[in-house]
Design a protein around this motif. Structure first.
Motif, PDB file in Angstrom:
ATOM      1  N   VAL A 129       0.839  -1.195   0.000  1.00 19.83           N
ATOM      2  CA  VAL A 129       0.000   0.000   0.000  1.00 19.83           C
ATOM      3  C   VAL A 129       0.874   1.245   0.000  1.00 19.83           C
ATOM      4  O   VAL A 129       0.603   2.228  -0.679  1.00 19.83           O
ATOM      5  CB  VAL A 129      -0.935  -0.004   1.226  1.00 19.83           C
ATOM      6  CG1 VAL A 129      -1.862   1.188   1.195  1.00 19.83           C
ATOM      7  CG2 VAL A 129      -1.729  -1.280   1.271  1.00 19.83           C
ATOM      8  N   GLN A 130       1.968   1.159   0.772  1.00 20.79           N
ATOM      9  CA  GLN A 130       2.918   2.268   0.792  1.00 20.79           C
ATOM     10  C   GLN A 130       3.421   2.572  -0.593  1.00 20.79           C
ATOM     11  O   GLN A 130       3.510   3.719  -1.004  1.00 20.79           O
ATOM     12  CB  GLN A 130       4.120   1.886   1.655  1.00 20.79           C
ATOM     13  CG  GLN A 130       4.011   2.331   3.088  1.00 20.79           C
ATOM     14  CD  GLN A 130       5.242   1.888   3.839  1.00 20.79           C
ATOM     15  OE1 GLN A 130       6.355   2.126   3.402  1.00 20.79           O
ATOM     16  NE2 GLN A 130       5.035   1.240   4.960  1.00 20.79           N
ATOM     17  N   ARG A 131       3.746   1.508  -1.302  1.00 23.00           N
ATOM     18  CA  ARG A 131       4.263   1.693  -2.654  1.00 23.00           C
ATOM     19  C   ARG A 131       3.214   2.376  -3.532  1.00 23.00           C
ATOM     20  O   ARG A 131       3.521   3.239  -4.337  1.00 23.00           O
ATOM     21  CB  ARG A 131       4.668   0.345  -3.252  1.00 23.00           C
ATOM     22  CG  ARG A 131       6.128   0.306  -3.622  1.00 23.00           C
ATOM     23  CD  ARG A 131       6.494  -1.043  -4.177  1.00 23.00           C
ATOM     24  NE  ARG A 131       6.379  -2.103  -3.167  1.00 23.00           N
ATOM     25  CZ  ARG A 131       5.827  -3.294  -3.401  1.00 23.00           C
ATOM     26  NH1 ARG A 131       5.348  -3.585  -4.594  1.00 23.00           N
ATOM     27  NH2 ARG A 131       5.750  -4.195  -2.447  1.00 23.00           N
ATOM     28  N   GLY A 132       1.946   1.962  -3.322  1.00 23.93           N
ATOM     29  CA  GLY A 132       0.863   2.567  -4.086  1.00 23.93           C
ATOM     30  C   GLY A 132       0.775   4.068  -3.832  1.00 23.93           C
ATOM     31  O   GLY A 132       0.642   4.860  -4.764  1.00 23.93           O
ATOM     32  N   ILE A 133       0.885   4.437  -2.556  1.00 23.42           N
ATOM     33  CA  ILE A 133       0.798   5.857  -2.213  1.00 23.42           C
ATOM     34  C   ILE A 133       1.960   6.624  -2.816  1.00 23.42           C
ATOM     35  O   ILE A 133       1.803   7.685  -3.407  1.00 23.42           O
ATOM     36  CB  ILE A 133       0.774   6.027  -0.676  1.00 23.42           C
ATOM     37  CG1 ILE A 133      -0.543   5.475  -0.127  1.00 23.42           C
ATOM     38  CG2 ILE A 133       0.937   7.476  -0.287  1.00 23.42           C
ATOM     39  CD1 ILE A 133      -0.651   5.486   1.370  1.00 23.42           C
ATOM     40  N   ARG A 134       3.154   6.020  -2.705  1.00 23.01           N
ATOM     41  CA  ARG A 134       4.341   6.651  -3.293  1.00 23.01           C
ATOM     42  C   ARG A 134       4.157   6.879  -4.777  1.00 23.01           C
ATOM     43  O   ARG A 134       4.450   7.952  -5.305  1.00 23.01           O
ATOM     44  CB  ARG A 134       5.542   5.724  -3.123  1.00 23.01           C
ATOM     45  CG  ARG A 134       6.307   5.898  -1.858  1.00 23.01           C
ATOM     46  CD  ARG A 134       7.338   4.820  -1.830  1.00 23.01           C
ATOM     47  NE  ARG A 134       8.586   5.278  -2.420  1.00 23.01           N
ATOM     48  CZ  ARG A 134       9.569   5.785  -1.679  1.00 23.01           C
ATOM     49  NH1 ARG A 134       9.411   5.894  -0.392  1.00 23.01           N
ATOM     50  NH2 ARG A 134      10.675   6.181  -2.230  1.00 23.01           N
ATOM     51  N   ALA A 135       3.617   5.856  -5.440  1.00 26.75           N
ATOM     52  CA  ALA A 135       3.446   5.945  -6.890  1.00 26.75           C
ATOM     53  C   ALA A 135       2.479   7.081  -7.213  1.00 26.75           C
ATOM     54  O   ALA A 135       2.703   7.870  -8.136  1.00 26.75           O
ATOM     55  CB  ALA A 135       2.918   4.626  -7.432  1.00 26.75           C
TER      56      ALA A 135
END
Lengths: 163, 176
Positions: B17-23
């Motif tokens: 999910v973190q990666r999603g937010i970063r993206a």
């Protein structure tokens, strides 16, 4: 892209350039430095006059202090935030009846305003109190001051919840 | 949006999910790409805080960095904009508007078109923008445009930018 470190004012927390816009003490001090000097002089005068009549003043002071204390005990609206089932809150209002507020009508008004359950309940001391389902402590204080004859100083907030 | 700021529940985010937010953030603010690792270090604890009225706050090591309303765009916290002013389009209001903006008013078109005001960047409607002020160096608010800059010029009436976050609002004072 390098980060820019912005200096913030220690009193109003804004970037320094905004002090003048938010009535911050530092900004005001810079602007009104000469006015302040005058003020200082006048206040010095004031202190000398009070010291002359110091004896009477202290007597008066104690009298009014005790009077104030008993008054505040008699008339006060206490807004308590309590927790129920972990995250659910109850806002309890005690002392409204001392300001000639019809509790039944107030409960209806609050319930409508916050779209929540609001009921008149018997408090610990046998007095009637209001219970609101939900945490409305902040907005409720504003509302009470606005609609009823209660000043902001008569309000007291108590937080009994863990959150 | 942040007259009062209170995080009701927090939730530690899965790394995916973190990666999603970063993206999403790097998508929205491409200028931040090379410093995103400083803002959200890979090792940092990223937590999602939920506030009243469906506002989500991305907390990195307990410091709010971005926030979002429902599924809308991510807005940076003012302190972040102060650090990286180039990250988003800038609009500059005139002197007279400052005190209203600081108390949380939306930005009216005339405040952006008058002599003291400048619109540094062109932008479309519904775009997050940083609000600056005439004679000031740093941003004083974050908003979302209600019209494109072109429209603001031509219509010159009514709300041009909706304010979401401003100096000394609940979110600002909570992180002071």
């Amino acid at each position: 892209m390098d980060p820019i470190e912005v200096e913030y004012c220690s009193t109003c927390t804004c970037p320094l350039e905004y002090c003048e816009n938010v009535a911050c003490a530092r900004g005001a001090a810079e602007k009104l430095s000469d006015v302040k000097l005058e003020e200082k002089a006048s206040s010095e005068q004031a202190t000398t006059t009070t010291s002359e009549t110091g004896g009477d003043a202290s007597e008066d002071g104690t009298k009014t202090k005790s009077g104030k204390k008993s008054k505040s005990k008699a008339k006060e609206v206490v807004i308590t935030r309590m927790s129920r089932n972990r995250r659910k809150m109850i806002t309890n209002v005690a002392g409204l009846e001392k300001f000639d507020v019809d509790l039944k009508e107030a409960s209806k008004a609050f319930g409508k305003k916050f779209a929540c359950g609001c009921s008149v309940t018997k408090g610990a001391t046998g007095k009637d109190e209001l219970d609101l389902q939900g945490d409305y402590s902040e907005q409720l204080g504003e509302l009470i001051v606005k609609t009823y004859d209660v000043s902001a100083e008569d309000l007291r907030f108590v937080d009994k919840s863990k959150f | 949006m942040f007259r009062k700021y209170h995080v009701e529940t927090t939730q530690q985010l899965k790394s995916s999910v973190q990666r999603g937010i970063r993206a999403k953030i790097s998508d929205q603010y491409p200028a931040l790409d090379d410093v995103l690792d400083d803002i959200m270090p890979k090792k940092a604890v990223v937590v999602l805080g939920k506030c009243a009225d469906k506002v989500n706050v991305v907390l990195v090591d307990d410091v709010p960095i971005f926030f979002q309303h429902r599924d809308g765009p991510y807005f940076p916290v003012l302190r972040l904009v102060h650090r990286y002013p180039e990250m988003m389009p800038r609009l500059r209001v005139d002197k007279g508007a400052i005190r209203f903006v600081i108390s949380g008013a939306n930005i009216m078109c005339p405040g952006l078109t008058s002599a003291g005001a400048t619109m540094h960047d062109e932008c479309e409607a519904d775009e997050p923008v940083a609000i600056y002020a005439e004679g000031k160096e740093h941003a004083l608010a974050i908003g979302i445009t209600k019209m494109s800059t072109e429209e603001i010029r031509s219509v010159n009436k009514g709300i041009g930018v909706d304010l979401v976050h401003y100096l000394r609002d609940g979110l600002w004072t909570a992180t002071a």
